[in-house]
Every structure is written in structure tokens, then in C-alpha cells.
Design a protein around this motif. Structure first.
Motif, PDB file in Angstrom:
ATOM      1  N   ASP A   1       0.823  -1.216   0.000  1.00 14.78           N
ATOM      2  CA  ASP A   1       0.000   0.000   0.000  1.00 14.78           C
ATOM      3  C   ASP A   1       0.852   1.259   0.000  1.00 14.78           C
ATOM      4  O   ASP A   1       0.499   2.262  -0.625  1.00 14.78           O
ATOM      5  CB  ASP A   1      -0.944   0.003   1.202  1.00 14.78           C
ATOM      6  CG  ASP A   1      -2.047  -1.032   1.065  1.00 14.78           C
ATOM      7  OD1 ASP A   1      -2.238  -1.560  -0.042  1.00 14.78           O
ATOM      8  OD2 ASP A   1      -2.733  -1.303   2.067  1.00 14.78           O
TER       9      ASP A   1
ATOM     10  N   TYR B   1       2.028   2.124  -3.615  1.00 15.56           N
ATOM     11  CA  TYR B   1       1.070   2.846  -4.463  1.00 15.56           C
ATOM     12  C   TYR B   1       1.054   4.331  -4.121  1.00 15.56           C
ATOM     13  O   TYR B   1       1.029   5.189  -5.007  1.00 15.56           O
ATOM     14  CB  TYR B   1      -0.332   2.260  -4.312  1.00 15.56           C
ATOM     15  CG  TYR B   1      -0.496   0.904  -4.934  1.00 15.56           C
ATOM     16  CD1 TYR B   1      -0.267   0.708  -6.298  1.00 15.56           C
ATOM     17  CD2 TYR B   1      -0.850  -0.197  -4.171  1.00 15.56           C
ATOM     18  CE1 TYR B   1      -0.405  -0.543  -6.883  1.00 15.56           C
ATOM     19  CE2 TYR B   1      -0.992  -1.455  -4.743  1.00 15.56           C
ATOM     20  CZ  TYR B   1      -0.768  -1.622  -6.094  1.00 15.56           C
ATOM     21  OH  TYR B   1      -0.895  -2.855  -6.653  1.00 15.56           O
ATOM     22  N   LEU B   2       1.083   4.625  -2.823  1.00 14.38           N
ATOM     23  CA  LEU B   2       1.079   6.032  -2.414  1.00 14.38           C
ATOM     24  C   LEU B   2       2.363   6.722  -2.878  1.00 14.38           C
ATOM     25  O   LEU B   2       2.324   7.854  -3.367  1.00 14.38           O
ATOM     26  CB  LEU B   2       0.938   6.142  -0.898  1.00 14.38           C
ATOM     27  CG  LEU B   2       0.749   7.569  -0.374  1.00 14.38           C
ATOM     28  CD1 LEU B   2      -0.654   8.059  -0.675  1.00 14.38           C
ATOM     29  CD2 LEU B   2       1.022   7.651   1.116  1.00 14.38           C
TER      30      LEU B   2
ATOM     31  N   SER C   1       2.221   7.597  -6.468  1.00 16.58           N
ATOM     32  CA  SER C   1       1.361   8.758  -6.698  1.00 16.58           C
ATOM     33  C   SER C   1       2.080  10.048  -6.305  1.00 16.58           C
ATOM     34  O   SER C   1       1.963  11.068  -6.987  1.00 16.58           O
ATOM     35  CB  SER C   1       0.056   8.607  -5.913  1.00 16.58           C
ATOM     36  OG  SER C   1      -0.840   9.642  -6.252  1.00 16.58           O
TER      37      SER C   1
ATOM     38  N   PHE D   1      -1.739   9.099 -12.840  1.00 16.37           N
ATOM     39  CA  PHE D   1      -0.905   8.013 -13.359  1.00 16.37           C
ATOM     40  C   PHE D   1      -0.811   8.112 -14.873  1.00 16.37           C
ATOM     41  O   PHE D   1      -1.745   8.544 -15.553  1.00 16.37           O
ATOM     42  CB  PHE D   1      -1.489   6.653 -12.960  1.00 16.37           C
ATOM     43  CG  PHE D   1      -1.181   6.275 -11.539  1.00 16.37           C
ATOM     44  CD1 PHE D   1       0.083   5.828 -11.185  1.00 16.37           C
ATOM     45  CD2 PHE D   1      -2.150   6.363 -10.549  1.00 16.37           C
ATOM     46  CE1 PHE D   1       0.377   5.472  -9.878  1.00 16.37           C
ATOM     47  CE2 PHE D   1      -1.878   6.018  -9.240  1.00 16.37           C
ATOM     48  CZ  PHE D   1      -0.596   5.569  -8.902  1.00 16.37           C
TER      49      PHE D   1
ATOM     50  N   TYR E   1      -6.526   8.998 -11.466  1.00 16.38           N
ATOM     51  CA  TYR E   1      -5.900   9.736 -10.378  1.00 16.38           C
ATOM     52  C   TYR E   1      -5.946   8.890  -9.105  1.00 16.38           C
ATOM     53  O   TYR E   1      -6.922   8.186  -8.860  1.00 16.38           O
ATOM     54  CB  TYR E   1      -6.623  11.059 -10.123  1.00 16.38           C
ATOM     55  CG  TYR E   1      -6.475  12.050 -11.241  1.00 16.38           C
ATOM     56  CD1 TYR E   1      -5.466  13.002 -11.209  1.00 16.38           C
ATOM     57  CD2 TYR E   1      -7.349  12.031 -12.327  1.00 16.38           C
ATOM     58  CE1 TYR E   1      -5.324  13.916 -12.241  1.00 16.38           C
ATOM     59  CE2 TYR E   1      -7.214  12.945 -13.366  1.00 16.38           C
ATOM     60  CZ  TYR E   1      -6.195  13.879 -13.309  1.00 16.38           C
ATOM     61  OH  TYR E   1      -6.059  14.780 -14.335  1.00 16.38           O
ATOM     62  N   TYR E   2      -4.897   8.997  -8.312  1.00 20.89           N
ATOM     63  CA  TYR E   2      -4.865   8.314  -7.028  1.00 20.89           C
ATOM     64  C   TYR E   2      -5.232   9.340  -5.970  1.00 20.89           C
ATOM     65  O   TYR E   2      -4.401  10.150  -5.559  1.00 20.89           O
ATOM     66  CB  TYR E   2      -3.484   7.718  -6.761  1.00 20.89           C
ATOM     67  CG  TYR E   2      -3.461   6.751  -5.608  1.00 20.89           C
ATOM     68  CD1 TYR E   2      -3.903   5.448  -5.776  1.00 20.89           C
ATOM     69  CD2 TYR E   2      -3.002   7.136  -4.353  1.00 20.89           C
ATOM     70  CE1 TYR E   2      -3.877   4.542  -4.722  1.00 20.89           C
ATOM     71  CE2 TYR E   2      -2.974   6.244  -3.293  1.00 20.89           C
ATOM     72  CZ  TYR E   2      -3.414   4.952  -3.488  1.00 20.89           C
ATOM     73  OH  TYR E   2      -3.402   4.056  -2.438  1.00 20.89           O
ATOM     74  N   THR E   3      -6.469   9.333  -5.543  1.00 16.20           N
ATOM     75  CA  THR E   3      -6.976  10.407  -4.686  1.00 16.20           C
ATOM     76  C   THR E   3      -6.978  10.050  -3.201  1.00 16.20           C
ATOM     77  O   THR E   3      -7.448  10.847  -2.390  1.00 16.20           O
ATOM     78  CB  THR E   3      -8.409  10.777  -5.107  1.00 16.20           C
ATOM     79  OG1 THR E   3      -9.240   9.607  -5.051  1.00 16.20           O
ATOM     80  CG2 THR E   3      -8.435  11.348  -6.518  1.00 16.20           C
ATOM     81  N   ARG E   4      -6.475   8.888  -2.846  1.00 18.46           N
ATOM     82  CA  ARG E   4      -6.423   8.527  -1.419  1.00 18.46           C
ATOM     83  C   ARG E   4      -5.291   9.292  -0.739  1.00 18.46           C
ATOM     84  O   ARG E   4      -4.187   9.381  -1.250  1.00 18.46           O
ATOM     85  CB  ARG E   4      -6.204   7.028  -1.240  1.00 18.46           C
ATOM     86  CG  ARG E   4      -7.265   6.185  -1.882  1.00 18.46           C
ATOM     87  CD  ARG E   4      -7.255   4.778  -1.331  1.00 18.46           C
ATOM     88  NE  ARG E   4      -7.911   4.756  -0.035  1.00 18.46           N
ATOM     89  CZ  ARG E   4      -7.851   3.715   0.797  1.00 18.46           C
ATOM     90  NH1 ARG E   4      -7.157   2.646   0.463  1.00 18.46           N
ATOM     91  NH2 ARG E   4      -8.469   3.755   1.949  1.00 18.46           N
TER      92      ARG E   4
ATOM     93  N   GLN F   1      -0.151  13.175   0.525  1.00 18.80           N
ATOM     94  CA  GLN F   1       0.657  13.223  -0.693  1.00 18.80           C
ATOM     95  C   GLN F   1       1.294  14.598  -0.872  1.00 18.80           C
ATOM     96  O   GLN F   1       2.503  14.720  -1.113  1.00 18.80           O
ATOM     97  CB  GLN F   1      -0.198  12.893  -1.918  1.00 18.80           C
ATOM     98  CG  GLN F   1      -0.666  11.449  -1.972  1.00 18.80           C
ATOM     99  CD  GLN F   1      -1.355  11.140  -3.282  1.00 18.80           C
ATOM    100  OE1 GLN F   1      -0.828  11.443  -4.347  1.00 18.80           O
ATOM    101  NE2 GLN F   1      -2.531  10.525  -3.211  1.00 18.80           N
TER     102      GLN F   1
END
Length: 198
Positions: free
Chosen positions: A39, A42-43, A46, A58, A63-66, A71
Motif C-alpha cells: 500500500d 502505491y502512495l 502517486s 498516473f 488519479y490516485y486520490t487517497r 501526498q
């Protein structure tokens, strides 16, 4: 009536201070040395995209919005020379420590100073808390936001302190961008209307 303070109560402030120091050491020792968990990877990818493009987009689309706030807070730390492993974990470890005063205030409010101090000791030394503080994801920051939200929520709802409204609202908005579960903090903003009416 014997009102003498038990010896262990006199030692409690020293125990709490020792617990916090031990908790700090456990959170920060070798913080950036471990490789990414899945995990975290992935962050980090991003965050690398934010560094390249200014947005968490990406190349393959989407978009990776978590954890958006995590971020964007990590970006200047990496610009400043911190490693991709260390920078987000640093924010999470600091967030974990920032949660301790809120836990004290909530415990003190519920059952007095003793419970507040015990809450700090437990959170400082909890293996789960330490692991989450060392994990470069949005969970420790969200915990800090949530606990401080509860502090101001109670001040506004129970104490009728109008000055607590704005921090409460600000934290509920911040919470949404720390983790998507923050939507529940936004919904909780509706509760004072009903609770104060009762």
C-alpha cells in the motif's frame, strides 16, 4: 477520611513521560530503513507523479486520490532531500504524536485526569499505534484529525462554546482529504443541531 495520594499516583506523571519517550523512540528509530509495503508503494508512486506533474495522475490514466493531503505534504519533504520511504512515514509518526494531547483531553473529560494520562500511556506504547505511526499511509493522520475533531465537537455541542465551531468544521473538511472515511466527520457536523435541541 484518608485523602492521601497513593504512591503509584505520584509516579504516574513520570511513567507517562517515560511512555511518551519510549513511544517516540519506537516510532522514529529506523523509520525510513524498511522497504515499502504494498500500500505504501502505491502512495509513493502517486507522490512521484505529483512531483513530476503537479497532480496524482498516473501515466496509464486515472488519479490516485487517497490521502491527498498526505501526498501533497510529502512533496516538499522529498524536495528537501528526504527519501521516498522516510518522508510520508515522518508525517504519519508526527501525526501519531499529535493525537496524544487530544486523547488526553478526551480521557480527562470523560473520567478525569487519571483516565487522560492512562490513555496517553496506552496510545504511546501500543504496538498497533506504533505500527500505524510507522506506516506511510493516511491512517495515523486521520486518527489525529478525528480525535481533535471530537475535542472541538464536544466543546461546541456540550459546552456550547461557539469558538469551537470553526476548528470543528475545518477539521471535518481536512479529514475528507486525509482519508475518504472523513465523510463521516462531515455528516457528524449535523449532529449538534439535534443534540443541542434536546
Amino acid at each position: 477520611m484518608n485523602s492521601a495520594v497513593p504512591p503509584w499516583r505520584k509516579l504516574l506523571p513520570y511513567i507517562a513521560a517515560g511512555a511518551v519517550i519510549a513511544g517516540i523512540l519506537a516510532r522514529f528509530k529506523g523509520l525510513g530503513a524498511a522497504p515499502f509495503a504494498v500500500d505504501e508503494y502505491y502512495l509513493s508512486q502517486s507522490i512521484a507523479n505529483v512531483l513530476r506533474h503537479g497532480t496524482p495522475a498516473f501515466d496509464c490514466g486515472g488519479y490516485y486520490t487517497r490521502g491527498l493531503i498526505l501526498q501533497y505534504l510529502t512533496v516538499p519533504l522529498q524536495w528537501g532531500g528526504l527519501s521516498a520511504e522516510f518522508a510520508p512515514r515522518l508525517i504519519c509518526a508526527l501525526s501519531s504524536l499529535l493525537a496524544l494531547p487530544a486523547a488526553f483531553l478526551l480521557g480527562q473529560r470523560i473520567q478525569g485526569r487519571l483516565v487522560g494520562v492512562l490513555a496517553v500511556i496506552i496510545l504511546a506504547l501500543s504496538v498497533w499505534e506504533i505500527e500505524m505511526a510507522r506506516f506511510g499511509r493516511m491512517y495515523a493522520p486521520f486518527q489525529a484529525v478525528c480525535l481533535w475533531y471530537l475535542v472541538f465537537f464536544l466543546r461546541y455541542t456540550v459546552d456550547r462554546n461557539v469558538k469551537a465551531l470553526w476548528p470543528m468544521l475545518a477539521l471535518s473538511i481536512i479529514g475528507l482529504f486525509v482519508w475518504e472515511g472523513g465523510i463521516f466527520l462531515l455528516l457528524a457536523n449535523l449532529l449538534p443541531v439535534f443534540l443541542q435541541h434536546r
